[in-house]
Design an enzyme around this catalytic site. Structure first.
Site, PDB file in Angstrom:
ATOM      1  N   ARG A 103       0.918  -1.057  -0.219  1.00  0.00           N
ATOM      2  CA  ARG A 103       0.000  -0.036   0.046  1.00  0.00           C
ATOM      3  C   ARG A 103       0.819   1.469  -0.133  1.00  0.00           C
ATOM      4  NH1 ARG A 103      -2.220  -0.098   6.450  1.00  0.00           N
ATOM      5  NH2 ARG A 103      -0.225  -0.191   7.203  1.00  0.00           N
ATOM      6  N   ASN A 141      -4.130   8.464   5.230  1.00  0.00           N
ATOM      7  CA  ASN A 141      -3.893   7.650   6.454  1.00  0.00           C
ATOM      8  C   ASN A 141      -2.497   7.677   6.767  1.00  0.00           C
ATOM      9  OD1 ASN A 141      -4.914   5.672   8.375  1.00  0.00           O
ATOM     10  ND2 ASN A 141      -3.536   4.407   7.614  1.00  0.00           N
ATOM     11  N   GLU A 142      -1.898   7.688   7.930  1.00  0.00           N
ATOM     12  CA  GLU A 142      -0.779   7.812   8.222  1.00  0.00           C
ATOM     13  C   GLU A 142       0.194   8.231   7.187  1.00  0.00           C
ATOM     14  OE1 GLU A 142       0.288   3.981   9.929  1.00  0.00           O
ATOM     15  OE2 GLU A 142      -0.795   4.461  11.851  1.00  0.00           O
ATOM     16  N   CYS A 150      10.404  10.504  -1.327  1.00  0.00           N
ATOM     17  CA  CYS A 150      10.753   9.887  -2.565  1.00  0.00           C
ATOM     18  C   CYS A 150      11.677  10.484  -3.393  1.00  0.00           C
ATOM     19  CB  CYS A 150       9.243   9.945  -3.368  1.00  0.00           C
ATOM     20  SG  CYS A 150       9.774   9.440  -5.197  1.00  0.00           S
ATOM     21  N   CYS A 152      12.598   9.983  -6.633  1.00  0.00           N
ATOM     22  CA  CYS A 152      12.533   9.961  -8.134  1.00  0.00           C
ATOM     23  C   CYS A 152      12.520  11.324  -8.816  1.00  0.00           C
ATOM     24  CB  CYS A 152      10.905   9.464  -8.528  1.00  0.00           C
ATOM     25  SG  CYS A 152       9.718  10.552  -8.430  1.00  0.00           S
ATOM     26  N   GLU A 298      -6.118   4.861  16.541  1.00  0.00           N
ATOM     27  CA  GLU A 298      -5.818   3.459  16.292  1.00  0.00           C
ATOM     28  C   GLU A 298      -5.017   2.999  17.405  1.00  0.00           C
ATOM     29  OE1 GLU A 298      -4.041   2.291  12.612  1.00  0.00           O
ATOM     30  OE2 GLU A 298      -5.038   3.624  11.344  1.00  0.00           O
ATOM     31  N   TRP A 306       3.244  -7.256  13.237  1.00  0.00           N
ATOM     32  CA  TRP A 306       4.381  -6.763  12.487  1.00  0.00           C
ATOM     33  C   TRP A 306       5.689  -6.475  13.241  1.00  0.00           C
ATOM     34  CZ3 TRP A 306       4.996  -2.428  15.196  1.00  0.00           C
ATOM     35  CH2 TRP A 306       3.925  -1.721  15.787  1.00  0.00           C
ATOM     36  N   GLU A 346      -3.091  -8.350   7.016  1.00  0.00           N
ATOM     37  CA  GLU A 346      -3.110  -7.938   8.062  1.00  0.00           C
ATOM     38  C   GLU A 346      -4.084  -9.066   8.958  1.00  0.00           C
ATOM     39  OE1 GLU A 346      -1.810  -3.409   8.804  1.00  0.00           O
ATOM     40  OE2 GLU A 346      -3.929  -3.754   8.122  1.00  0.00           O
TER      41      GLU A 346
HETATM   42  C1  GAL Z   1      -1.474   1.275  11.083  1.00  0.00           C
HETATM   43  C2  GAL Z   1      -2.442   1.761   9.779  1.00  0.00           C
HETATM   44  C3  GAL Z   1      -3.594   0.526   9.694  1.00  0.00           C
HETATM   45  C4  GAL Z   1      -3.090  -0.809  10.081  1.00  0.00           C
HETATM   46  C5  GAL Z   1      -2.340  -0.815  11.518  1.00  0.00           C
HETATM   47  C6  GAL Z   1      -1.760  -1.930  11.906  1.00  0.00           C
HETATM   48  O1  GAL Z   1      -0.173   1.728  10.893  1.00  0.00           O
HETATM   49  O2  GAL Z   1      -2.882   2.817   9.885  1.00  0.00           O
HETATM   50  O3  GAL Z   1      -4.103   0.547   8.651  1.00  0.00           O
HETATM   51  O4  GAL Z   1      -2.096  -1.097   9.303  1.00  0.00           O
HETATM   52  O5  GAL Z   1      -1.147   0.120  11.327  1.00  0.00           O
HETATM   53  O6  GAL Z   1      -1.257  -2.106  13.157  1.00  0.00           O
END
Ligand code: GAL
Length: 658
Positions: A103, A141-142, A150, A152, A298, A306, A346
């Site tokens: 992504r 998002n983030e 980048c 390029c 979040e 991860w 995920e």
């Molecule tokens: C954030 C992201 C989410 C999801 C999450 C997982 O960085 O905004 O979409 O990937 O991490 O921990």
């Protein structure tokens, strides 16, 4: 109080959506973020939009009492964009193209990406701006999480444009970057590139400007989208989710363009320092919004997917950490994500609704309990935190300090910030973060970890603060360069020299395993490492001295009386005892009066406003802790009084209201 999470219904058949809203009601969910990764579903072919499914989702949510934080869906372009415009893909400093399949595969400066994003956001704003469920816009998002910069050719062109407007002429740029060194002088703007992989150290001033440019390039993407949604709905607040102390993006600059600050936070549940790290980033979030409430956009209900080992949260830990966010100013607690995915990268990330039957899941029970409890805390919404201690933090300085070829490669900004923050956190002292030129007049104590880059106006600001009676603590390797990363000549720390009443002529990084014994003015001692400026007094007095080596007897920490206040210089990295001595005994950081003794292991934080005072106690330890709070303290979660003596189980939280 908002409660909910990222809702990704495009991953599920419609029958599940109905179960979702029923479960949301059970868990007290009142806000969900929709559409973060929906671009491919909303625009499956270029210019061909399919909004029917989104119409149905938003109506279903609203009809079931759930408000919408609508994402602009630009965080992950569909594969067709890369096919049509391969030049929109980002490139690393090594020249590697980042392809679709994950992504965020876009170059922030790419006109093709920006145009496609603009067309999509215009349609979304137009279609949903008047939806009665819409309460917030969630841009992208983030920003920068996977592609902070980048390299390029498109980015190179944009970087040149950015430099031209900053410097005006190539001669000024050459002067600013010190290109007389190593034969780097540029004759024309077209010769300049991003700092791509080079045979050895790249020019640090160029690196610094490229960091600034990259943060600005992302900010342009954000601002373009913000302008569209604001144009459609001036009254709806706009946010984009931050990531705590995220180095690539200058959040002070960004926060000025947000109506509400939001944060994504994934501390390691098994790391003992996690509560301290959360506290610190949430103090930053509150400070970015000038003390206004922010949203925890979040967090994980349990484990992430991860880390090398993805340790889950223990029973009660998610609740304790959620209250920690509320206590430090959050007016919303949200998760990634609502329902755990079946497929994709995920699927082993926890969610509010697990893969199994929710009723059988401990995590679901905890999610449900928390959502229903937070309903009792609406009175908290209007309250704010108060701090009389501020820590100076700035992105420019972070970037410049950590560029390579310094006296010590392991001088890292966040380590230095921790060394100040940690004793304050342990002593439950509330802290705000500020920039070096913020108005400091409301603070008693201002702490300045390693302000290597000290730009124009900063020394005057500090001077005024100390003159007016404040206590300022500055640590080593501060006041060294200007905003171009050029050294101030004539004696370190040039702009701060008079205020601190000291100087030194050389830097002295210490061997990695070396520690110095330091004698403290109260006859105690501590140790120090990493660095040891050979300080000469110019009006200040020594309050701690080295006991060893050629520095024996020389000042390690100094104090200068200046106007009505005091300024301190810390020429080395003190150990934990040394920092506590300095901050608590010498500087005397003001501790709040809680009205009772707070045992160690318990975090205590207050939010107040008008007549209302909410005090949050959180047991972060793995043992039960007794706290004698005395009689007559209301528990807003049960609407009854707390017993005078609390037994806080591990991860237990108590909210006291007066
Ligand atoms: C954030 C992201 C989410 C999801 C999450 C997982 O960085 O905004 O979409 O990937 O991490 O921990």
């Amino acid at each position: 109080m908002f409660y909910g999470g990222d809702y990704n219904p495009e991953q599920w058949p419609e029958e599940i959506w109905k179960q979702d809203v029923a479960l949301m009601a059970e868990a007290g969910v009142n806000l969900v973020t929709v559409g973060v990764f929906s671009w491919a579903k909303l625009e499956p072919q270029p210019g061909h939009y399919e909004f029917g499914w989104m119409d149905a989702v938003l109506d279903l949510l609203f009809d079931n009492g759930v408000f919408i934080d609508l994402a602009t869906a630009t965080a992950s372009p569909p594969p067709w964009l890369a096919k049509l415009h391969p030049e929109s893909l980002p490139v690393t400093e090594d020249g590697v193209t980042l392809w679709p399949g994950g992504r965020q595969q876009y170059c922030p400066s790419s006109p093709a990406y920006r145009n496609a994003a603009q067309l999509l956001v215009e349609r979304i704003a137009d279609r949903y701006g008047a939806h009665p469920g819409l309460v917030m816009w969630h841009v992208n998002n983030e920003f920068g999480c996977h592609v902070p910069a980048c390299y390029c050719d498109t980015s190179a062109g944009a970087f040149k444009g950015w430099l031209e407007s900053r410097y005006g002429s190539i001669d000024v740029l050459n002067e600013a970057w010190g290109t007389a060194f190593w034969s780097q002088a540029y004759g024309d703007w077209d010769e300049i590139n991003p700092p791509r992989r080079a045979p050895t150290f790249t020019n640090p001033s160029q690196e610094l400007d490229f960091k600034r440019f990259s943060s600005d390039a992302l900010l342009e993407c954000y601002s373009m989208e913000r302008a569209i949604v604001k144009g459609a709905t001036p009254q709806i607040p706009v946010t984009t989710n931050f990531m705590g102390f995220f180095k690539p993006v200058d959040y002070w600059k960004w926060a000025q363009h947000e109506d509400v600050v939001s944060d994504d936070s994934y501390q390691d549940p098994s790391a003992p320092e996690s509560p301290m790290l959360s506290a610190m980033r949430w103090d930053l979030m509150r400070s970015l919004g000038s003390g206004e409430p922010w949203i925890l956009m979040e967090q994980a209900s349990n484990h992430v997917n991860w880390r090398r080992r993805n340790i889950g949260k223990r029973p009660g830990q998610m609740r304790a950490w959620s209250y920690q966010a509320v206590a430090r100013g959050a007016n919303g607690i949200m998760f990634f994500q609502w329902r755990a995915s079946r497929g994709g990268a995920e699927k082993y990330h926890s969610a509010m609704v697990p893969h199994v039957q929710p009723e059988s899941s401990r995590v679901w029970q905890e999610v449900k309990q928390l959502g229903n409890e937070l309903k009792q805390l609406d009175e908290v919404l209007e309250t704010r935190g108060q701090a009389s201690v501020a820590v100076v933090f700035e992105w420019d300085n972070w970037w410049a300090l950590e560029a390579p070829s310094k006296p010590a490669w392991d001088l890292r900004m966040m380590d230095q910030v921790f060394s100040y923050y940690e004793p304050l956190f342990a002593a439950n002292v509330p802290v705000d973060f500020v920039t070096p030129t913020s108005d400091l007049s409301s603070y008693d104590v201002v702490l300045v970890p390693n302000l290597y880059l000290t730009r124009a106006g900063v020394a005057e600001n500090f001077d005024n603060f100390v003159h007016a009676g404040g206590a300022l603590v500055v640590s080593f390797f501060s006041g060294i360069v200007d905003e171009r990363d050029n050294v101030y000549l004539g004696g370190y720390p040039a702009p701060l020299r008079r205020l601190l009443g000291i100087t030194f002529e050389e830097f002295s990084a210490m061997p990695p395993d070396k520690r110095y014994r330091i004698a403290l003015s109260d006859s105690g001692s501590c140790s120090s490492d990493q660095w040891s400026d050979p300080i000469r007094l110019e009006g200040a007095e020594a309050i701690a001295t080295y006991e060893e080596d050629w520095l024996a007897g020389r000042p390690a920490v100094t104090m200068n009386r200046w106007g009505g206040g005091r300024s301190f210089y810390v020429g080395t990295r003190l150990d934990r005892e040394g920092m506590s001595w300095l901050l608590e005994e010498v500087v005397g950081v003001p501790r709040p009066n809680w009205g009772f003794e707070v045992p160690s292991g318990v975090e205590i934080i207050r939010r107040s406003g008008g007549e209302r005072v909410f005090t949050f106690l959180i047991n972060h330890s793995d043992r039960e802790i007794e706290v004698d709070i005395g009689p007559g303290r209301r528990n807003p979660l049960t609407e009854s009084d707390h017993p005078p003596r609390l037994n806080l189980e591990p991860f237990e939280v108590a909210v006291l209201a007066t």
